[in-house]
Write a protein that holds these residues in place. Structure first.
Motif, PDB file in Angstrom:
ATOM      1  N   SER A 188       4.262   7.594   0.637  1.00 33.47           N
ATOM      2  CA  SER A 188       4.369   6.905   2.039  1.00 33.47           C
ATOM      3  C   SER A 188       4.853   5.507   1.720  1.00 33.47           C
ATOM      4  O   SER A 188       4.682   4.939   0.645  1.00 33.47           O
ATOM      5  N   GLY A 189       5.599   4.868   2.617  1.00 36.49           N
ATOM      6  CA  GLY A 189       5.766   3.500   2.808  1.00 36.49           C
ATOM      7  C   GLY A 189       7.274   3.167   2.346  1.00 36.49           C
ATOM      8  O   GLY A 189       7.859   4.274   1.919  1.00 36.49           O
ATOM      9  N   ARG A 190       7.795   2.127   2.383  1.00 38.43           N
ATOM     10  CA  ARG A 190       9.304   1.636   2.059  1.00 38.43           C
ATOM     11  C   ARG A 190       9.154   0.866   0.817  1.00 38.43           C
ATOM     12  O   ARG A 190      10.420   0.350   0.607  1.00 38.43           O
ATOM     13  N   THR A 191       8.146   0.911  -0.119  1.00 36.51           N
ATOM     14  CA  THR A 191       8.292   0.123  -1.251  1.00 36.51           C
ATOM     15  C   THR A 191       8.102   0.892  -2.610  1.00 36.51           C
ATOM     16  O   THR A 191       7.656   0.515  -3.471  1.00 36.51           O
ATOM     17  N   HIS A 235       0.798  -1.147  -0.054  1.00 34.79           N
ATOM     18  CA  HIS A 235       0.072  -0.096   0.166  1.00 34.79           C
ATOM     19  C   HIS A 235       0.994   1.317   0.095  1.00 34.79           C
ATOM     20  O   HIS A 235       2.059   1.305   0.696  1.00 34.79           O
ATOM     21  N   VAL A 236       0.591   2.381  -0.725  1.00 35.60           N
ATOM     22  CA  VAL A 236       1.108   3.377  -0.714  1.00 35.60           C
ATOM     23  C   VAL A 236       0.155   4.917  -0.837  1.00 35.60           C
ATOM     24  O   VAL A 236      -0.974   4.676  -1.484  1.00 35.60           O
ATOM     25  N   GLN A 237       0.517   5.730  -0.163  1.00 33.09           N
ATOM     26  CA  GLN A 237      -0.310   6.765  -0.158  1.00 33.09           C
ATOM     27  C   GLN A 237       0.355   7.943  -1.036  1.00 33.09           C
ATOM     28  O   GLN A 237       1.885   7.953  -0.638  1.00 33.09           O
ATOM     29  N   LEU A 238       0.046   8.776  -1.649  1.00 31.56           N
ATOM     30  CA  LEU A 238       0.573   9.829  -2.145  1.00 31.56           C
ATOM     31  C   LEU A 238       0.048  11.217  -2.264  1.00 31.56           C
ATOM     32  O   LEU A 238      -1.178  11.424  -1.979  1.00 31.56           O
ATOM     33  N   GLY A 239       0.889  12.282  -2.119  1.00 35.67           N
ATOM     34  CA  GLY A 239       0.533  13.579  -2.004  1.00 35.67           C
ATOM     35  C   GLY A 239       1.254  14.433  -2.713  1.00 35.67           C
ATOM     36  O   GLY A 239       2.468  14.538  -2.887  1.00 35.67           O
ATOM     37  N   GLU A 240       0.510  15.176  -3.728  1.00 37.56           N
ATOM     38  CA  GLU A 240       1.017  16.108  -4.651  1.00 37.56           C
ATOM     39  C   GLU A 240       1.149  17.764  -3.948  1.00 37.56           C
ATOM     40  O   GLU A 240       0.474  17.785  -3.281  1.00 37.56           O
ATOM     41  N   ALA A 241       2.388  18.227  -4.449  1.00 37.71           N
ATOM     42  CA  ALA A 241       2.609  19.559  -4.041  1.00 37.71           C
ATOM     43  C   ALA A 241       3.198  20.233  -5.131  1.00 37.71           C
ATOM     44  O   ALA A 241       3.740  19.774  -5.935  1.00 37.71           O
ATOM     45  N   THR A 284       9.572  17.250 -17.775  1.00 34.78           N
ATOM     46  CA  THR A 284      10.455  16.465 -17.428  1.00 34.78           C
ATOM     47  C   THR A 284      10.104  15.769 -16.330  1.00 34.78           C
ATOM     48  O   THR A 284       9.912  16.340 -15.273  1.00 34.78           O
ATOM     49  N   ILE A 285       9.730  14.255 -16.175  1.00 35.15           N
ATOM     50  CA  ILE A 285       9.476  13.620 -15.118  1.00 35.15           C
ATOM     51  C   ILE A 285      10.964  12.954 -14.624  1.00 35.15           C
ATOM     52  O   ILE A 285      11.597  12.561 -15.426  1.00 35.15           O
ATOM     53  N   SER A 286      10.951  12.828 -13.298  1.00 33.27           N
ATOM     54  CA  SER A 286      11.889  12.124 -12.420  1.00 33.27           C
ATOM     55  C   SER A 286      11.590  11.765 -11.249  1.00 33.27           C
ATOM     56  O   SER A 286      10.326  12.064 -10.797  1.00 33.27           O
ATOM     57  N   ARG A 287      12.455  10.705 -10.611  1.00 31.21           N
ATOM     58  CA  ARG A 287      12.069  10.160  -9.586  1.00 31.21           C
ATOM     59  C   ARG A 287      13.289  10.005  -8.366  1.00 31.21           C
ATOM     60  O   ARG A 287      14.637   9.898  -9.249  1.00 31.21           O
ATOM     61  N   ASP A 288      13.188  10.207  -7.105  1.00 34.64           N
ATOM     62  CA  ASP A 288      14.054   9.860  -6.279  1.00 34.64           C
ATOM     63  C   ASP A 288      13.578   8.832  -5.604  1.00 34.64           C
ATOM     64  O   ASP A 288      12.638   9.092  -4.521  1.00 34.64           O
ATOM     65  N   ASN A 289      14.217   7.623  -5.534  1.00 33.72           N
ATOM     66  CA  ASN A 289      13.724   6.292  -4.773  1.00 33.72           C
ATOM     67  C   ASN A 289      13.926   6.294  -3.472  1.00 33.72           C
ATOM     68  O   ASN A 289      13.387   5.922  -2.594  1.00 33.72           O
ATOM     69  N   VAL A 290      15.067   7.531  -3.008  1.00 32.11           N
ATOM     70  CA  VAL A 290      15.382   7.387  -1.548  1.00 32.11           C
ATOM     71  C   VAL A 290      14.605   8.284  -0.935  1.00 32.11           C
ATOM     72  O   VAL A 290      14.001   8.204   0.198  1.00 32.11           O
ATOM     73  N   LYS A 291      14.090   9.222  -1.600  1.00 26.02           N
ATOM     74  CA  LYS A 291      13.320  10.439  -0.988  1.00 26.02           C
ATOM     75  C   LYS A 291      11.474   9.886  -1.267  1.00 26.02           C
ATOM     76  O   LYS A 291      10.827  10.706  -0.722  1.00 26.02           O
TER      77      LYS A 291
END
Length: 122
Positions: A25-28, A1-7, A69-76
């Motif tokens: 949220s979450g660790r996955t 399960h994951v919860q998402l919040g945009e800003a 441009t889309i990007s992601r930071d899997n640590v954050k």
């Protein structure tokens, strides 16, 4: 399960830039492909951009290609959408979403954020 919040939504002048972020949220987080979608009143939701779980593969709608441009930071646990050279046609509610695999098909996305509004004025 994951919860998402945009800003990061708000009002911007045509030709300007805006960066949206979506914190999960979450660790996955890294197990999900992510997408940014948008919806304007009276219009269907459209896929703006997607990014694979690794971040190596990205796709863009023709209307935003070369500008966004889309990007992601899997640590954050965060995915971003950098929007440049905005036009009034970009005005919409923007949603981030998570899918088990990289896809632009909205019904394959399992989790959705609440959305953040972007208004581009001319």
């Amino acid at each position: 399960h994951v919860q998402l919040g945009e800003a990061g939504g708000g009002s911007v002048q045509a030709g300007g830039s805006r960066r949206l972020s979506c914190a999960a949220s979450g660790r996955t987080f890294s197990s999900y492909a992510m997408g940014w979608f948008r919806q304007a009143p009276g219009k269907e939701r459209e896929c703006v951009s997607t990014i694979s779980r690794s971040g190596y593969m990205t796709d863009y709608a023709n209307s935003v290609k070369g500008r966004f441009t889309i990007s992601r930071d899997n640590v954050k646990n965060t995915v971003y959408l950098q929007m440049n050279r905005l036009t009034p046609e970009d005005t919409a509610f923007y949603y981030c979403s998570a899918a088990p695999t990289h896809t632009g098909i909205s019904h394959l996305y399992d989790y959705w954020g609440q959305g953040t509004p972007v208004t581009v004025s001319s």
